[in-house]
Design a protein around this motif. Structure first.
Motif, short mmCIF file in Angstrom:
data_model
loop_
_atom_site.label_atom_id
_atom_site.label_comp_id
_atom_site.label_asym_id
_atom_site.label_seq_id
_atom_site.Cartn_x
_atom_site.Cartn_y
_atom_site.Cartn_z
N LYS A 7 -14.35 36.22 4.91
CA LYS A 7 -15.26 35.57 5.99
C LYS A 7 -15.75 36.65 6.93
CE LYS A 7 -12.91 33.55 9.28
NZ LYS A 7 -13.68 33.85 10.49
N ARG A 61 -12.27 46.71 10.37
CA ARG A 61 -12.36 45.28 11.08
C ARG A 61 -11.95 45.63 12.58
NH1 ARG A 61 -13.46 42.42 14.31
NH2 ARG A 61 -13.26 40.25 14.58
N PHE A 62 -10.97 46.47 12.74
CA PHE A 62 -10.63 47.12 14.04
C PHE A 62 -11.94 47.92 14.47
CE2 PHE A 62 -7.54 50.01 16.35
CZ PHE A 62 -7.52 49.31 17.44
N VAL A 92 -5.47 41.88 17.65
CA VAL A 92 -6.53 42.85 18.11
C VAL A 92 -7.16 43.69 16.99
CG1 VAL A 92 -6.53 45.22 19.35
CG2 VAL A 92 -5.25 43.34 20.23
N MET A 93 -6.43 43.72 15.88
CA MET A 93 -7.08 44.49 14.70
C MET A 93 -7.94 43.61 14.07
SD MET A 93 -4.36 47.33 13.60
CE MET A 93 -5.46 48.46 13.09
N THR A 94 -7.78 42.32 13.88
CA THR A 94 -8.57 41.61 12.79
C THR A 94 -9.42 40.43 13.58
OG1 THR A 94 -6.71 39.81 12.65
CG2 THR A 94 -6.65 42.01 10.99
N ILE A 133 -8.49 46.56 7.27
CA ILE A 133 -8.08 46.35 8.60
C ILE A 133 -8.58 47.29 9.46
CG2 ILE A 133 -6.06 47.65 8.69
CD1 ILE A 133 -4.65 44.97 10.30
N ILE A 134 -8.74 48.54 9.01
CA ILE A 134 -9.17 49.49 10.03
C ILE A 134 -10.94 49.28 10.16
CG2 ILE A 134 -9.79 52.22 10.08
CD1 ILE A 134 -6.82 51.49 10.21
N MET A 186 -10.10 41.93 24.28
CA MET A 186 -10.96 42.08 23.04
C MET A 186 -10.71 40.72 22.10
SD MET A 186 -9.61 45.92 21.62
CE MET A 186 -10.48 46.02 20.08
N SER A 188 -0.04 44.16 7.98
CA SER A 188 -1.37 43.36 8.67
C SER A 188 -2.44 43.42 7.76
CB SER A 188 -1.80 43.81 9.99
OG SER A 188 -0.44 43.48 10.85
N ILE A 248 -0.73 42.79 17.53
CA ILE A 248 -1.49 43.95 16.94
C ILE A 248 -2.46 43.39 15.74
CG2 ILE A 248 -1.21 45.98 15.14
CD1 ILE A 248 1.37 46.46 16.88
N TYR A 249 -1.83 42.20 15.19
CA TYR A 249 -2.73 41.50 14.16
C TYR A 249 -4.00 41.17 14.82
CZ TYR A 249 -3.87 38.77 10.12
OH TYR A 249 -4.63 38.51 9.15
N SER A 270 3.74 42.52 16.74
CA SER A 270 3.08 42.39 15.29
C SER A 270 2.05 41.23 15.70
CB SER A 270 4.07 41.89 14.56
OG SER A 270 5.13 42.54 14.41
N LEU A 272 -14.93 47.70 13.99
CA LEU A 272 -15.95 46.68 14.47
C LEU A 272 -15.58 46.05 15.84
CD1 LEU A 272 -18.48 44.96 13.68
CD2 LEU A 272 -16.77 43.31 12.92
N LEU A 282 -2.03 41.31 4.78
CA LEU A 282 -2.35 39.64 5.24
C LEU A 282 -3.91 39.64 5.54
CD1 LEU A 282 -0.99 37.07 5.99
CD2 LEU A 282 -0.65 38.10 8.52
N TYR A 283 -4.41 40.45 6.08
CA TYR A 283 -5.91 40.35 6.43
C TYR A 283 -6.68 40.45 5.06
CZ TYR A 283 -10.44 41.49 8.29
OH TYR A 283 -11.95 41.63 8.69
N SER A 291 -10.70 40.57 16.97
CA SER A 291 -11.39 41.24 18.11
C SER A 291 -12.78 40.64 17.91
CB SER A 291 -11.53 42.52 18.43
OG SER A 291 -10.30 42.89 18.59
N GLY A 292 -13.51 40.15 19.21
CA GLY A 292 -14.96 39.84 19.11
C GLY A 292 -15.76 40.91 18.46
N ALA A 293 -16.72 40.71 17.71
CA ALA A 293 -17.49 41.50 17.00
C ALA A 293 -18.70 41.99 17.77
CB ALA A 293 -18.11 41.19 15.61
N ILE A 299 3.51 47.81 10.50
CA ILE A 299 3.05 46.46 11.16
C ILE A 299 1.61 46.67 10.54
CG2 ILE A 299 2.27 45.19 13.02
CD1 ILE A 299 4.82 46.00 14.24
N VAL A 300 1.10 47.99 10.92
CA VAL A 300 -0.40 47.81 10.47
C VAL A 300 -0.73 47.88 8.94
CG1 VAL A 300 -2.29 49.61 10.41
CG2 VAL A 300 -1.11 49.29 12.41
N THR A 335 -6.71 36.81 3.82
CA THR A 335 -6.94 35.80 4.64
C THR A 335 -8.28 35.81 5.13
OG1 THR A 335 -5.96 36.87 6.48
CG2 THR A 335 -4.69 35.31 5.30
N THR A 336 -8.58 36.39 6.33
CA THR A 336 -9.96 36.31 6.77
C THR A 336 -11.02 37.44 6.45
OG1 THR A 336 -9.07 37.25 8.78
CG2 THR A 336 -9.29 35.04 8.58
#
Lengths: 499, 333
Positions: free
Chosen positions: B33, B156-157, A483-485, B153-154, A208, B22, A480-481, A477, B159, B25-26, A487-489, B18-19, B29-30
């Motif tokens: 964008k 984005r995930f 993969v969740m943020t 984050i959900i 991903m 994350s 997971i980060y 961690s 997506l 953090l997400y 990944s290709g759209a 962790i989620v 940060t991005t």
């Protein structure tokens, strides 16, 4: 259902929970139902093809086992092979060999069955047809050779054919290896669950985040190589080699991880292939389940290397070209296979009888040389048509081919490709001319390269098992980060699903 | 066994933590964008709900203009905004979006928002198979992943997991063809289905510009509207949502090029379109919605595209539509 989909992330825990809750006798039924649901979510109609293959091979194997007469065994084997490869031919190769996409158009309206047939062909290639066809063919040949006893229970055999973790893109398993494991009594075991989880997580990361972010980057270059400069064309070839590795290796790891969670060890499909020091070595590390299938069911029956020198050369070329055709109905795959065959032979001419271990500078040179040659072959594999592959190559080498050359390539491909070539030339005028790359993606890309360097010939779960709890969870961690943020759209199926 | 469950529970908890971390953090940060890259309409929408009195939902007809012939390049919503001094009108629009997306966005208008009215383009063509199964649909659905009220984050995930309707070009075409082949129209053969109607001889052989355009009119405008149409269901939900949120809802029925349609295809098509249009107007006026009926407002000369039946207008056409909306607001106030 794709491995990298929400449906699968819900489906998998449900199946695993049910698997361990059910009594052992019922588990195979659960797996069979789950496998048919898993495959049916693509196109329920194609379940008929799997069921057809299952029944034909079940009957053929049972009949072969019942008779002592060699000729009758052969007849049943032939029936099985014709049935399996017949279906494969109709759905995958028909248009290619006929040379026309619209062959049946002339007949439409003349008979209702023609319209039904064109309607079925319109659905495209059934997902994973080459994989499960090879798996079942391997089974019938093994029964014919007397290597395994045929399965008596049709349902259990259906599960062997459709076992969902490896149904659509392998690893192509052998009956003798998979059957005892699927039906063994597995107890809920922490090690299996955690190793499975690790493989799935790493597989999702490389598919991903790595493969799916590279794909949209290089697609425009392969669509129109003339619009991009030499450096970009070279970079795209290198990136594609990463993409296909991350895509297919990622899929295989998820498949192995899923099976592992239910106590089944599928065979490894990759062992650091880009660290191979020769083409022969590459093929012992890349798509191992397919290369060993070709070795056992094609190369050896053809006589292997126990024939005359000329016949051996021919056998090698046949195996590699058939391997190319297996990947798809396109001249690009045939050329890809032929390149590997010729490279393999050219290496063997010098090293056929040399068994010494290669080390040091020679090994480093071998790895670099092999990587570059494999990349040249990938260029043909990735290009949509031979003319585009030629244009990429021309751009990389740095010369401008003549219009006449384009036309000649066009004739080689098929009747309509002159138009395609002209389209490529015309569209180069207005196309984009540089790669658009999000710098943030360098972080997961570097993480991937570092991890691959550490892992080498081992597997992610084995390597991570040796680290401390803190390091392990730190790595989880990060993955997971990513993969969740990150990944290709865009939507990209696993590349090997089309095969 | 107890130890095993304890081990698993601790790790599941760790994964949850962790989620959550994350997600923080997400967001810092991005996330912004990602929204800008994958879902720019969401930024427009957030701006609109923060500042507007009237949100103006539309697809391309709002802003399409001719840079050669138009003196006034303003969008319809901008014209309305300029003419209504006491109301702030902000548009939320991008190409090919439709009621399903408007509905999702209206759901996200917060109570604290100053928005009191919602204008929605009612585009006749958007009810047809040609639009519903167009190859732009996947990209529209992809953008919509970010419109849902879930942790960043959900979204984005999801997506990354491509958790939206991915309709391949081939699949879309198959669905279109199926509908054109099987949906019964209220005419005798050969106008009983879109497919048969298209086969009917007109304007020379296949490939002539008139023939191609005539067939496009049939494919995009010849259908029977009923409650089963997915877009009708979306518009119905929009009505319900606006009632719940106490928002004044105005549907603006966009002009179609009826002159060209009649000239190229014939009066049967106009008859069918008018029946459908009346059904739409009756349905929504009956639900208490204001429907501004501009269906036959513009002549052929107001339409921009000459090779496809679209709802893109020259400046005079946009002005006429804007005026009809302005009139409504002036009367209301």
């Amino acid at each position: 259902m794709l491995f990298d989909s929400l449906q699968f992330l819900i489906f998998l825990p449900l199946v695993i929970i049910l698997y361990y809750l059910l009594p052992h006798k019922m588990r195979w039924v659960l797996l069979l139902v789950a496998s048919y649901i898993f495959y049916g979510t693509w196109k329920a109609e194609f379940l008929i093809l799997i069921a057809y293959s299952t029944i034909v091979d079940y009957v053929a194997a049972r009949q072969m086992d019942r008779t002592e007469l060699r000729i009758r065994k052969r007849i049943w084997l032939t029936i099985s092979l014709l049935s399996n490869f017949g279906v494969l031919f109709i759905f995958k190769y028909f248009n290619f060999f006929i040379g026309r996409q619209d062959f049946f158009i002339d007949f439409v309206g003349q008979h209702p069955k023609v319209e039904w047939f064109t309607g079925v062909l319109e659905y495209g290639i059934p997902v994973g047809i080459s994989f499960y066809t090879f798996q079942t063919v391997g089974y019938t040949i093994d029964v014919y050779r007397g290597k395994v006893k045929p399965e008596k229970n049709l349902g259990k055999f259906a599960l062997f054919v459709s076992y969902f973790p490896q149904l659509v893109a392998g690893p192509i398993e052998r009956y003798g290896h998979l059957r005892p494991q699927i039906f063994a009594h597995h107890k809920l075991n922490y090690e299996s669950l955690s190793n499975g989880f690790r493989l799935i997580l790493y597989g999702l990361f490389i598919k991903m985040v790595i493969a799916d972010n590279i794909a949209p980057l290089i697609d425009p270059v392969y669509a129109n190589p003339l619009a991009f400069d030499q450096a970009t064309n070279i970079l795209s070839v290198l990136l594609f080699s990463l993409q296909i590795y991350a895509d297919f290796h990622g899929y295989s790891l998820i498949a192995i991880g899923v099976a592992k969670m239910m106590g089944v060890n599928l065979m490894d499909n990759f062992k650091a292939p880009y660290f191979a020091h020769s083409i022969q070595n590459f093929w012992s590390r890349w798509h191992i389940s397919l290369s060993t299938w070709f070795r056992d069911y094609l190369y050896i029956p053809l006589g292997g290397n126990r024939m005359s020198y000329f016949r051996w050369v021919l056998n090698i070329l046949i195996v590699f070209i058939v391997s190319g055709v297996w990947h798809g109905a396109n001249f690009t795959f045939i050329i890809w296979g032929a390149i590997h065959g010729l490279l393999y032979l050219s290496e063997q001419i010098f090293t056929r009888h040399r068994k010494t271990e290669i080390t040091g500078v020679r090994k480093a040179f071998g790895i670099t040389k092999t990587f570059l040659l494999v990349n040249v072959a990938w260029l043909f594999f990735r290009s949509d048509t031979l003319s585009k592959a030629y244009l990429s190559l021309a751009k990389i080498i740095g010369f401008t081919p003549s219009a006449k050359t384009y036309q000649n390539i066009g004739h080689m491909e098929n009747a309509t490709s002159n138009q395609k070539v002209e389209n490529v030339l015309n569209s180069s005028v207005t196309a984009q001319t540089e790669l658009v790359f999000d710098p943030i993606l360098i972080i997961p890309l570097l993480a991937f390269i570092v991890l691959e360097l550490i892992i080498q010939k081992n597997r992610f779960d084995q390597v991570i098992n040796k680290t401390s709890f803190t390091v392990r969870w730190l790595i989880y961690s990060c993955l997971i980060y990513f993969v969740m943020t990150m990944s290709g759209a865009e939507f990209y199926q696993f590349i090997y699903f089309q095969f | 066994m107890k130890d095993l469950w304890k081990k698993i529970s601790i790790r599941v908890l760790l994964l949850g933590m962790i989620v959550i971390l994350s997600n923080y953090l997400y967001r810092y940060t991005t996330y912004e964008k990602d929204i800008a890259e994958n879902s720019p309409l969401w930024l427009e929408f957030q701006n609109a709900v923060a500042e507007a009195d009237v949100i103006y939902f539309s697809s391309s007809p709002n802003a399409a203009y001719s840079d050669i012939y138009d003196d006034d390049n303003r969008s319809i919503s901008k014209m309305v905004d300029d003419d209504l001094n006491d109301l702030k009108v902000i548009s939320v629009d991008t190409g090919a979006i439709h009621a399903d997306i408007f509905k999702t966005l209206i759901r996200r208008i917060p109570e604290s928002s100053p928005v009191n009215s919602v204008v929605v383009h009612l585009n006749y063509r958007s009810f047809g198979a040609g639009w519903m199964y167009s190859n732009l649909e996947s990209s529209i659905q992809k953008q919509a992943v970010f419109y849902h009220d879930r942790p960043a984050i959900i979204n984005r995930f999801l997506l990354g997991l491509n958790h939206y309707d991915v309709l391949s070009e081939k699949e879309g075409k198959r669905k279109m063809d199926h509908l054109w082949e099987t949906e019964e129209l209220p005419f005798e053969f050969p106008r009983n289905t879109v497919e048969n109607w298209c086969k009917l001889d007109k304007w020379g052989g296949y490939g002539t510009p008139e023939r191609t355009l005539a067939d496009s009119y049939i494919k995009n405008f010849a259908f029977v509207l009923d409650e089963e149409n997915p877009r009708i269901q979306d518009f119905d939900e929009i009505v319900e949502l606006c009632n719940e949120k106490n928002l004044d809802l105005i549907f603006v029925l966009l002009p179609e090029n009826l002159e060209q349609a009649e000239e190229l295809v014939g009066k049967e098509l106009i008859q069918l379109m008018t029946t459908n249009k009346n059904w739409l107007v009756d349905r929504y006026e009956g639900s208490g919605v204001t429907v501004i009926d501009n269906f036959s407002l513009l002549p052929d000369s107001s339409f921009l595209e000459r090779d496809f039946p679209s709802e893109h207008y020259y400046d005079e056409g946009r002005q006429a539509i804007a005026q009809s909306i302005v009139n409504y607001f002036k009367q209301r106030n």
